[in-house]
Design a protein around this motif. Sequence first.
Motif, PDB file in Angstrom:
ATOM      1  N   GLY A   1       0.791  -1.216   0.000  1.00  0.00           N
ATOM      2  CA  GLY A   1       0.000   0.000   0.000  1.00  0.00           C
ATOM      3  C   GLY A   1       0.824   1.267   0.000  1.00  0.00           C
TER       4      GLY A   1
ATOM      5  N   GLN B   1      -8.505  -0.207  -5.968  1.00  0.00           N
ATOM      6  CA  GLN B   1      -7.728  -1.390  -5.589  1.00  0.00           C
ATOM      7  C   GLN B   1      -8.029  -2.553  -6.533  1.00  0.00           C
TER       8      GLN B   1
ATOM      9  N   TYR C   1      -7.606  -7.225  -1.206  1.00  0.00           N
ATOM     10  CA  TYR C   1      -6.897  -6.031  -1.657  1.00  0.00           C
ATOM     11  C   TYR C   1      -7.818  -4.814  -1.676  1.00  0.00           C
TER      12      TYR C   1
ATOM     13  N   GLY D   1      -7.551  -1.343   0.913  1.00  0.00           N
ATOM     14  CA  GLY D   1      -7.663   0.076   0.590  1.00  0.00           C
ATOM     15  C   GLY D   1      -8.719   0.772   1.415  1.00  0.00           C
TER      16      GLY D   1
ATOM     17  N   ILE E   1       0.596  -7.233   2.170  1.00  0.00           N
ATOM     18  CA  ILE E   1      -0.649  -6.727   2.756  1.00  0.00           C
ATOM     19  C   ILE E   1      -0.674  -6.988   4.252  1.00  0.00           C
TER      20      ILE E   1
END
Length: 652
Positions: free
Chosen positions: A33, A324, A365, A369, A424
């Motif tokens: 990120g 994302q 994912y 976000g 992540i």
Amino acid sequence: MRQEREPESPAEVHDPIRRHRISSRDFDALASGTDQHALICQLRVAERSYRYLSLRSLLDFARGHEPTTGLLSSPDTAWDLLVKAERVAPAEVTAILDLPSVGAWAARALRRTRGLLYDEIPLWVDLGYLHLLSAAAGIRCDIPFRLDVPLRHGQLHLPTLGSIALPGKRIWDSTTVISDGRSAHALLPVGKIRLAGRDPADDPPGWRRTTSLDARHRGTAATVYLDSSDPYRMVDTPALPENIGIPAQRHWESLFQEAWAELVEQDSEVARSVAECTLTLVPLPRAERFRERSTSFGESFGGVVLSLPDSPERFAVTLVHEMQHAKLGILLHLFSLLNEEEGVLAYAPWRDDPRPVRGLLQGIYAFFGVAGFWRRRFAVAKGEEAALAGFEFALWRGKVSEAAAHARSRQEFTALGHRFLTGIDTTVTAWLAEPVSPYYAGLAGLAAADHHAGWRVHHLVPPAADVASLSRAWIDGTDPRELRAPGRSALVPDGKVPDLDTLVVLVRYWLADRELFRQIERNGQVGSVVTGATAADLHLVAGRHDEAARAYLDELGEPSSRLTAWTRLGSALATSPDRQRAAAGRALLTRPELVRAVARAVEADTGRRPAPVDLAGWLGELPPNEDPVRGAGADTSSAPAPRPGDSQEAVH
């Protein structure tokens, strides 16, 4: 015989198709990120090459099957016009070919040419979208041309320009578009009709100009199309144009401008990435409050189908969510993150249905976000805004952490896929250490556990032999601690699951608009405001657990009770100081499908319904059994579900 021409693709004029690579550092930045706008621009270039390869494949097919183009100009005539436009104004052609609808069309048409999709729409109409793209490019680049293009139900749509209904046309038909380089017309059986002008004031009657939404804040700008007319805007099925009206367009633009300001204020780099990944918004009617609908597809990069948002903040977080998906869609075109065989379905803490592992990765994912969005908002919000942001941050960091941990245990991911998940997980693990009020974290834990338990009671079935054995043991009064642990439940997807987000929605009302929450209680019509909710759910969210438990027990006494009445009874009992009631709550949250199945078996064996709390408490004393379904999604830092009087002060 067709002569070979150069260039063979519009892209070859200025941007030859080539291999695309990203560095290990950039890959890890996308996973963690910490990616920057420049990297997203690089990904878009790669996606553009992928798009051009699809276009070339379609051209090759059309050239070899020219009879399939029916009433249209030859594929080469359309292609040549596109190439000429590319030479004159490459940016104009890029803007057209980058449209999400182009990717959706290309993927659909390729499936049709390969026999993977059947549709009643004539193939020449689908393939003829190339001609519409070329005509739009010719008009935008002021090139004289004459081209026969397809019509759908009498509608002529020119991507990025607009659409118009032509009189006297059949369902599947064609018309000739001509341009002298200054103005364009569509030929009719008698006469012609003028098409789009450069100035909206010059638009002919009936012309629906493609709408753009523009926003600028602190010198950072964004523009998207509001698309209600492209036939491929809905991706999964072609659609006819819709006229949403000027007032609705203005409302969308106002919300978009406020959402853009929110994104820029939070993080201008994220905002620029959102703008890079959001090209088209396809409007849907407003959904229930806090239940916005949105979707995007890997083949239509930059397209977002969404309902009218409740607020600028909900709009902004939806754009981050879909950004994302867009980024991951490109990565999946470039890299193999999953093995070909995806294996069994899995629990996703944000879906009502079991998901394939690819879908689980997409959700991880996207909500990664979302968690980041609420983290940034929580850092600066005050009052009720801080309450809601704190809850959302705690909820989504917990769900993403749990889902990522489960995904990392799966064999369906490649080594690169595991590396992506590790990135992540590393970021989210750090987020879990950040302070959030125990009250907000407790509500997040309540909502997450409710979703997981509701998913279990709908989709899992315990072993029949264990259910029968436990029914007999209950009837005989056997001490549950003397029994063996029951076997694992099997996944049997339920195709009719109601919304499992009911508690999440009610918590949002509770935190964002307490007075409205109270009003809903007083009116006694909660189900008309939040579909699927009952007065018992209001008691639970407000922390009145004893009242909630009584209401859920009353519901379970009815012939057609909700399955979630079992699981929410568990939430109401879980924090009880009484040992048996707490054990009952534990069983109803961790193995609700077993409690329900044994209750039904006991009733079948004795003709009497067992008391739910007594039976669940008895089953709660069984030896524990490791369960393969992961993902309760509760924030690991969460406190027990809150009760009335708990502190509601934000911790920053």
